[in-house]
Design a protein around this motif. Structure first.
Motif, PDB file in Angstrom:
ATOM      1  N   GLY A 146      39.796  35.687  34.245  1.00 44.51           N
ATOM      2  CA  GLY A 146      40.269  34.496  33.536  1.00 44.51           C
ATOM      3  C   GLY A 146      41.419  34.842  32.594  1.00 44.51           C
ATOM      4  N   LYS A 147      41.291  35.959  31.881  1.00 46.92           N
ATOM      5  CA  LYS A 147      42.356  36.388  30.969  1.00 46.92           C
ATOM      6  C   LYS A 147      43.628  36.744  31.745  1.00 46.92           C
ATOM      7  CE  LYS A 147      41.613  38.483  27.203  1.00 46.92           C
ATOM      8  NZ  LYS A 147      41.260  39.104  25.960  1.00 46.92           N
ATOM      9  N   ILE A 148      43.468  37.404  32.870  1.00 46.09           N
ATOM     10  CA  ILE A 148      44.625  37.770  33.692  1.00 46.09           C
ATOM     11  C   ILE A 148      45.314  36.526  34.221  1.00 46.09           C
ATOM     12  CG2 ILE A 148      45.315  38.868  35.875  1.00 46.09           C
ATOM     13  CD1 ILE A 148      43.091  40.984  35.272  1.00 46.09           C
ATOM     14  N   LYS A 149      44.538  35.565  34.728  1.00 49.25           N
ATOM     15  CA  LYS A 149      45.115  34.327  35.262  1.00 49.25           C
ATOM     16  C   LYS A 149      45.815  33.531  34.168  1.00 49.25           C
ATOM     17  CE  LYS A 149      41.976  33.953  39.150  1.00 49.25           C
ATOM     18  NZ  LYS A 149      40.814  33.281  39.737  1.00 49.25           N
ATOM     19  N   ARG A 150      45.201  33.475  32.987  1.00 52.84           N
ATOM     20  CA  ARG A 150      45.808  32.751  31.873  1.00 52.84           C
ATOM     21  C   ARG A 150      47.133  33.408  31.479  1.00 52.84           C
ATOM     22  NH1 ARG A 150      41.916  32.984  28.139  1.00 52.84           N
ATOM     23  NH2 ARG A 150      42.942  34.535  26.850  1.00 52.84           N
ATOM     24  N   GLY A 151      47.155  34.726  31.404  1.00 53.76           N
ATOM     25  CA  GLY A 151      48.387  35.438  31.082  1.00 53.76           C
ATOM     26  C   GLY A 151      49.461  35.234  32.137  1.00 53.76           C
ATOM     27  N   ASP A 152      49.065  35.226  33.396  1.00 52.69           N
ATOM     28  CA  ASP A 152      50.004  34.996  34.487  1.00 52.69           C
ATOM     29  C   ASP A 152      50.610  33.594  34.393  1.00 52.69           C
ATOM     30  OD1 ASP A 152      51.358  35.797  36.861  1.00 52.69           O
ATOM     31  OD2 ASP A 152      49.914  34.639  38.054  1.00 52.69           O
ATOM     32  N   GLN A 153      49.768  32.606  34.093  1.00 53.77           N
ATOM     33  CA  GLN A 153      50.264  31.233  33.932  1.00 53.77           C
ATOM     34  C   GLN A 153      51.230  31.140  32.760  1.00 53.77           C
ATOM     35  OE1 GLN A 153      46.569  29.083  33.533  1.00 53.77           O
ATOM     36  NE2 GLN A 153      46.658  28.330  35.633  1.00 53.77           N
ATOM     37  N   GLN A 154      50.867  31.746  31.632  1.00 52.83           N
ATOM     38  CA  GLN A 154      51.743  31.718  30.465  1.00 52.83           C
ATOM     39  C   GLN A 154      53.084  32.374  30.770  1.00 52.83           C
ATOM     40  OE1 GLN A 154      49.411  33.667  27.450  1.00 52.83           O
ATOM     41  NE2 GLN A 154      48.262  31.809  26.939  1.00 52.83           N
ATOM     42  N   PHE A 155      53.058  33.467  31.493  1.00 57.42           N
ATOM     43  CA  PHE A 155      54.295  34.158  31.833  1.00 57.42           C
ATOM     44  C   PHE A 155      55.169  33.301  32.742  1.00 57.42           C
ATOM     45  CE2 PHE A 155      56.933  37.074  34.285  1.00 57.42           C
ATOM     46  CZ  PHE A 155      57.566  37.754  33.258  1.00 57.42           C
ATOM     47  N   SER A 156      54.585  32.713  33.792  1.00 56.59           N
ATOM     48  CA  SER A 156      55.372  31.921  34.731  1.00 56.59           C
ATOM     49  C   SER A 156      55.890  30.631  34.097  1.00 56.59           C
ATOM     50  CB  SER A 156      54.589  31.628  36.014  1.00 56.59           C
ATOM     51  OG  SER A 156      53.387  30.989  35.738  1.00 56.59           O
ATOM     52  N   GLN A 157      55.196  30.113  33.075  1.00 55.36           N
ATOM     53  CA  GLN A 157      55.643  28.903  32.381  1.00 55.36           C
ATOM     54  C   GLN A 157      56.560  29.235  31.203  1.00 55.36           C
ATOM     55  OE1 GLN A 157      51.944  27.059  31.285  1.00 55.36           O
ATOM     56  NE2 GLN A 157      51.504  26.371  33.370  1.00 55.36           N
ATOM     57  N   GLY A 158      56.673  30.501  30.872  1.00 52.83           N
ATOM     58  CA  GLY A 158      57.511  30.915  29.754  1.00 52.83           C
ATOM     59  C   GLY A 158      56.904  30.602  28.395  1.00 52.83           C
ATOM     60  N   THR A 159      55.590  30.451  28.341  1.00 56.37           N
ATOM     61  CA  THR A 159      54.918  30.085  27.086  1.00 56.37           C
ATOM     62  C   THR A 159      54.197  31.270  26.453  1.00 56.37           C
ATOM     63  OG1 THR A 159      52.943  29.378  28.287  1.00 56.37           O
ATOM     64  CG2 THR A 159      54.591  27.695  27.810  1.00 56.37           C
ATOM     65  N   PHE A 160      54.622  32.459  26.783  1.00 57.92           N
ATOM     66  CA  PHE A 160      53.965  33.658  26.265  1.00 57.92           C
ATOM     67  C   PHE A 160      54.657  34.130  24.984  1.00 57.92           C
ATOM     68  CE2 PHE A 160      57.332  35.015  29.039  1.00 57.92           C
ATOM     69  CZ  PHE A 160      57.924  36.067  28.365  1.00 57.92           C
ATOM     70  N   THR A 161      53.962  34.954  24.233  1.00 57.99           N
ATOM     71  CA  THR A 161      54.508  35.588  23.036  1.00 57.99           C
ATOM     72  C   THR A 161      54.475  37.089  23.245  1.00 57.99           C
ATOM     73  OG1 THR A 161      53.603  33.816  21.669  1.00 57.99           O
ATOM     74  CG2 THR A 161      54.277  35.817  20.537  1.00 57.99           C
ATOM     75  N   GLN A 162      55.601  37.727  23.003  1.00 56.35           N
ATOM     76  CA  GLN A 162      55.664  39.177  23.186  1.00 56.35           C
ATOM     77  C   GLN A 162      55.206  39.863  21.899  1.00 56.35           C
ATOM     78  OE1 GLN A 162      59.386  40.494  24.723  1.00 56.35           O
ATOM     79  NE2 GLN A 162      58.836  42.638  24.690  1.00 56.35           N
ATOM     80  N   HIS A 163      54.383  40.890  22.047  1.00 53.63           N
ATOM     81  CA  HIS A 163      53.865  41.650  20.920  1.00 53.63           C
ATOM     82  C   HIS A 163      54.201  43.125  21.112  1.00 53.63           C
ATOM     83  CE1 HIS A 163      51.371  38.260  19.563  1.00 53.63           C
ATOM     84  NE2 HIS A 163      51.141  38.060  20.848  1.00 53.63           N
ATOM     85  N   ASN A 164      54.399  43.844  20.020  1.00 53.68           N
ATOM     86  CA  ASN A 164      54.578  45.285  20.090  1.00 53.68           C
ATOM     87  C   ASN A 164      53.238  45.946  20.331  1.00 53.68           C
ATOM     88  OD1 ASN A 164      57.334  45.228  19.569  1.00 53.68           O
ATOM     89  ND2 ASN A 164      57.001  45.188  17.363  1.00 53.68           N
ATOM     90  N   LEU A 165      53.253  47.055  21.044  1.00 53.84           N
ATOM     91  CA  LEU A 165      52.035  47.822  21.221  1.00 53.84           C
ATOM     92  C   LEU A 165      51.677  48.482  19.910  1.00 53.84           C
ATOM     93  CD1 LEU A 165      52.787  49.540  24.646  1.00 53.84           C
ATOM     94  CD2 LEU A 165      51.319  47.571  24.220  1.00 53.84           C
ATOM     95  N   LEU A 166      50.392  48.686  19.689  1.00 52.56           N
ATOM     96  CA  LEU A 166      49.963  49.379  18.489  1.00 52.56           C
ATOM     97  C   LEU A 166      50.628  50.740  18.428  1.00 52.56           C
ATOM     98  CD1 LEU A 166      46.143  48.633  18.318  1.00 52.56           C
ATOM     99  CD2 LEU A 166      47.946  47.682  16.895  1.00 52.56           C
ATOM    100  N   GLY A 167      51.157  51.078  17.265  1.00 46.66           N
ATOM    101  CA  GLY A 167      51.777  52.371  17.098  1.00 46.66           C
ATOM    102  C   GLY A 167      53.264  52.389  17.385  1.00 46.66           C
ATOM    103  N   GLU A 168      53.808  51.320  17.989  1.00 51.92           N
ATOM    104  CA  GLU A 168      55.231  51.290  18.278  1.00 51.92           C
ATOM    105  C   GLU A 168      56.066  51.169  17.006  1.00 51.92           C
ATOM    106  OE1 GLU A 168      56.850  48.467  21.063  1.00 51.92           O
ATOM    107  OE2 GLU A 168      55.994  49.556  22.727  1.00 51.92           O
TER     108      GLU A 168
END
Length: 89
Positions: A63-85
């Motif tokens: 479910g999390k993977i599908k939700r992330g895929d949908q957000q990415f294809s719709q352009g509604t995602f938020t980019q975050h830095n990896l911990l430690g970056e």
């Protein structure tokens, strides 16, 4: 996927195992009776298959993977830095 008969596989075992590990390509080892045929694959490939099966059988993760895929294809995602970056952990 390549196939090799049992006798040839046995006679050249070291070479076939090296190829299987280096190329990450499984081999079918055939016998006179097809119900006794086997597939030989590297430990890394086996581990990958097991991990994929675990993930795809977990409805929460899928479910999390599908939700992330949908957000990415719709352009509604938020980019975050990896911990430690950009932070001290």
């Amino acid at each position: 996927m390549q196939a090799v008969n049992y006798s040839n596989f046995r006679q050249n075992l070291k070479s076939y195992l090296q190829t299987i590990n280096e190329d990450s390509e499984p081999f079918i080892v055939t016998t006179k009776d097809a119900k006794n045929d086997v597939v030989v694959l590297s430990v890394d490939e086996y581990d990958s298959l097991v991990e994929t099966a675990k993930i795809t059988s977990n409805s929460y993760l899928m479910g999390k993977i599908k939700r992330g895929d949908q957000q990415f294809s719709q352009g509604t995602f938020t980019q975050h830095n990896l911990l430690g970056e950009d932070e001290d952990v």
